[in-house]
Design a protein around this motif. Structure first.
Motif, mmCIF file in Angstrom:
data_model
loop_
_atom_site.group_PDB
_atom_site.id
_atom_site.type_symbol
_atom_site.label_atom_id
_atom_site.label_comp_id
_atom_site.label_asym_id
_atom_site.label_seq_id
_atom_site.Cartn_x
_atom_site.Cartn_y
_atom_site.Cartn_z
ATOM 1 N N MET A 79 10.456 -4.521 -21.580
ATOM 2 C CA MET A 79 10.287 -3.104 -21.278
ATOM 3 C C MET A 79 10.662 -2.764 -19.832
ATOM 4 N N ASN A 80 10.835 -3.787 -19.009
ATOM 5 C CA ASN A 80 11.169 -3.569 -17.604
ATOM 6 C C ASN A 80 12.687 -3.462 -17.465
ATOM 7 N N VAL A 81 13.188 -2.321 -17.871
ATOM 8 C CA VAL A 81 14.643 -2.111 -17.891
ATOM 9 C C VAL A 81 15.237 -2.234 -16.494
ATOM 10 N N ALA A 82 14.508 -1.784 -15.480
ATOM 11 C CA ALA A 82 15.022 -1.852 -14.112
ATOM 12 C C ALA A 82 15.250 -3.289 -13.678
ATOM 13 N N SER A 83 14.341 -4.209 -14.049
ATOM 14 C CA SER A 83 14.500 -5.609 -13.671
ATOM 15 C C SER A 83 15.716 -6.221 -14.349
ATOM 16 N N ARG A 84 15.886 -5.931 -15.631
ATOM 17 C CA ARG A 84 17.060 -6.476 -16.327
ATOM 18 C C ARG A 84 18.347 -5.920 -15.730
ATOM 19 N N LYS A 85 18.387 -4.626 -15.432
ATOM 20 C CA LYS A 85 19.590 -4.036 -14.840
ATOM 21 C C LYS A 85 19.873 -4.637 -13.467
ATOM 22 N N ALA B 268 0.822 -1.217 0.000
ATOM 23 C CA ALA B 268 0.000 0.000 0.000
ATOM 24 C C ALA B 268 0.852 1.261 0.000
ATOM 25 N N LEU B 269 2.140 1.158 0.332
ATOM 26 C CA LEU B 269 3.033 2.313 0.309
ATOM 27 C C LEU B 269 3.361 2.731 -1.119
ATOM 28 N N GLY B 270 3.091 1.847 -2.080
ATOM 29 C CA GLY B 270 3.348 2.150 -3.479
ATOM 30 C C GLY B 270 2.073 2.486 -4.221
ATOM 31 N N ASP B 271 2.132 2.355 -5.548
ATOM 32 C CA ASP B 271 0.960 2.605 -6.375
ATOM 33 C C ASP B 271 0.976 1.639 -7.556
ATOM 34 N N ASP B 272 0.073 1.845 -8.501
ATOM 35 C CA ASP B 272 -0.060 0.916 -9.618
ATOM 36 C C ASP B 272 1.201 0.797 -10.464
ATOM 37 N N SER B 273 2.057 1.809 -10.411
ATOM 38 C CA SER B 273 3.276 1.751 -11.224
ATOM 39 C C SER B 273 4.198 0.616 -10.798
ATOM 40 N N ASP B 274 4.062 0.153 -9.552
ATOM 41 C CA ASP B 274 4.878 -0.963 -9.072
ATOM 42 C C ASP B 274 4.442 -2.289 -9.691
ATOM 43 N N TRP B 275 3.273 -2.329 -10.327
ATOM 44 C CA TRP B 275 2.672 -3.588 -10.810
ATOM 45 C C TRP B 275 2.572 -3.643 -12.328
ATOM 46 N N THR B 276 3.105 -2.637 -13.017
ATOM 47 C CA THR B 276 2.935 -2.541 -14.471
ATOM 48 C C THR B 276 3.355 -3.804 -15.197
ATOM 49 N N TRP B 277 4.503 -4.373 -14.849
ATOM 50 C CA TRP B 277 5.044 -5.506 -15.599
ATOM 51 C C TRP B 277 4.761 -6.853 -14.931
ATOM 52 N N LYS C 207 -1.907 -8.576 -19.462
ATOM 53 C CA LYS C 207 -2.754 -7.399 -19.255
ATOM 54 C C LYS C 207 -3.122 -6.754 -20.587
ATOM 55 N N GLY C 208 -3.400 -7.621 -21.583
ATOM 56 C CA GLY C 208 -3.859 -7.152 -22.882
ATOM 57 C C GLY C 208 -2.770 -6.617 -23.787
ATOM 58 N N ARG C 209 -1.505 -6.725 -23.373
ATOM 59 C CA ARG C 209 -0.400 -6.214 -24.174
ATOM 60 C C ARG C 209 0.594 -7.339 -24.484
ATOM 61 N N ASN C 210 1.277 -7.169 -25.608
ATOM 62 C CA ASN C 210 2.348 -8.107 -25.936
ATOM 63 C C ASN C 210 3.466 -7.992 -24.906
ATOM 64 N N ARG C 211 4.037 -9.160 -24.561
ATOM 65 C CA ARG C 211 5.245 -9.154 -23.735
ATOM 66 C C ARG C 211 6.324 -9.958 -24.440
ATOM 67 N N ASP C 212 7.425 -9.281 -24.742
ATOM 68 C CA ASP C 212 8.661 -9.958 -25.111
ATOM 69 C C ASP C 212 9.425 -10.178 -23.816
ATOM 70 N N SER C 213 9.983 -11.379 -23.625
ATOM 71 C CA SER C 213 10.658 -11.708 -22.363
ATOM 72 C C SER C 213 12.163 -11.757 -22.563
ATOM 73 N N ASP C 214 12.886 -11.007 -21.745
ATOM 74 C CA ASP C 214 14.341 -11.086 -21.722
ATOM 75 C C ASP C 214 14.763 -12.230 -20.801
ATOM 76 N N MET C 215 15.697 -13.046 -21.269
ATOM 77 C CA MET C 215 16.166 -14.213 -20.525
ATOM 78 C C MET C 215 17.596 -13.985 -20.067
ATOM 79 N N LEU C 216 17.822 -14.217 -18.753
ATOM 80 C CA LEU C 216 19.163 -14.122 -18.180
ATOM 81 C C LEU C 216 19.400 -15.356 -17.320
ATOM 82 N N SER C 217 20.664 -15.669 -17.051
ATOM 83 C CA SER C 217 20.952 -16.842 -16.222
ATOM 84 C C SER C 217 22.304 -16.711 -15.541
ATOM 85 N N ILE C 218 22.467 -17.527 -14.498
ATOM 86 C CA ILE C 218 23.762 -17.801 -13.877
ATOM 87 C C ILE C 218 23.928 -19.308 -13.873
#
Length: 232
Positions: free
Chosen positions: A159-165, A53-62, A185-196
């Motif tokens: 599009m979630n550049v912060a998550s990839r970084k 609740a301390l955040g808003d909808d922008s925290d849930w976009t992706w 959520k009704g939009r296309n999602r391309d998924s970036d894949m990373l690994s260790i």
């Protein structure tokens, strides 16, 4: 090393005595800043509702989910994860307050292949500017590699550049983009894949341990050296 087989074809490395990875259980993982506690809808719903609740909808976009509108909705959302046998879900407990401030799960668990993904990453703003996010991922990596997993995955919306970084900061290697992987959520999602990989873990572990060490934080809890400065 790759080699030539009896047919004259180049084949990849052998994996001697491979019998698969171990079972990842819903057992607490303990750190210096936080504890990963098996997710429990009744125990963690109030804490997480208040933290989100301390955040808003922008925290849930992706994210696949939307921000729960009540404690009851939070409990229902958590219970869906608890009841999913394909997940090993955890609440992130802030050791300063002993309250839940986020959640995360093991998912896409492939024991026979030795592969598992860190997903359902839902931090609250109570985790911002703290070491808890880094320590949470380190605890999950350490536990999975101790169970003989060969590959830890991180996927995020392209599009979630912060998550990839964030993943790259933690030592995950970008492998590519899965185009039109989902409709979310009704939009296309391309998924970036990373690994260790397990062969990279000793170096990543040393870097993360160095950054998380007590001597890398001043009296006000601020980092002395950035994680990248520990990169070998």
């Amino acid at each position: 090393m790759p080699e030539i087989n009896q047919h004259g074809q180049i084949v990849n490395d052998t994996v001697p005595d491979w019998k698969g990875a171990g079972v990842l259980t819903r057992t607490a993982l303990n750190g210096r800043f936080c504890r990963l506690e098996p997710l429990d809808a009744s125990r963690h719903a109030v804490d997480l509702f208040e933290a989100y609740a301390l955040g808003d909808d922008s925290d849930w976009t992706w994210l696949a989910s939307t921000q729960p509108a009540s404690v009851a909705a939070t409990a229902e959302w958590l219970q869906d994860k608890v009841a999913d046998d394909g997940l090993v879900p955890f609440a992130v407990i802030d050791l300063r307050t002993d309250r839940a401030v986020g959640l995360v799960s093991y998912m896409a668990i492939e024991r026979l292949m030795g592969s598992v993904e860190i997903g359902h990453v839902t931090w609250s703003r109570k985790m911002r500017n703290s070491a808890m996010g880094t320590e949470t991922v380190w605890l999950l990596l350490k536990n999975a590699f101790a169970h003989q997993y060969r590959r830890l995955e991180w996927k995020c919306d392209s599009m979630n550049v912060a998550s990839r970084k964030t993943a790259e900061r933690l030592g995950f290697v970008w492998e590519g983009r899965l185009r039109q992987k989902l409709v979310r959520k009704g939009r296309n999602r391309d998924s970036d894949m990373l690994s260790i990989l397990d062969t990279e873990w000793a170096e990543r572990d040393a870097e993360l341990r160095g950054w998380l060490a007590a001597e890398n934080f001043d009296g006000e809890g601020r980092q002395v050296k950035r994680l990248e400065e520990f990169r070998i």
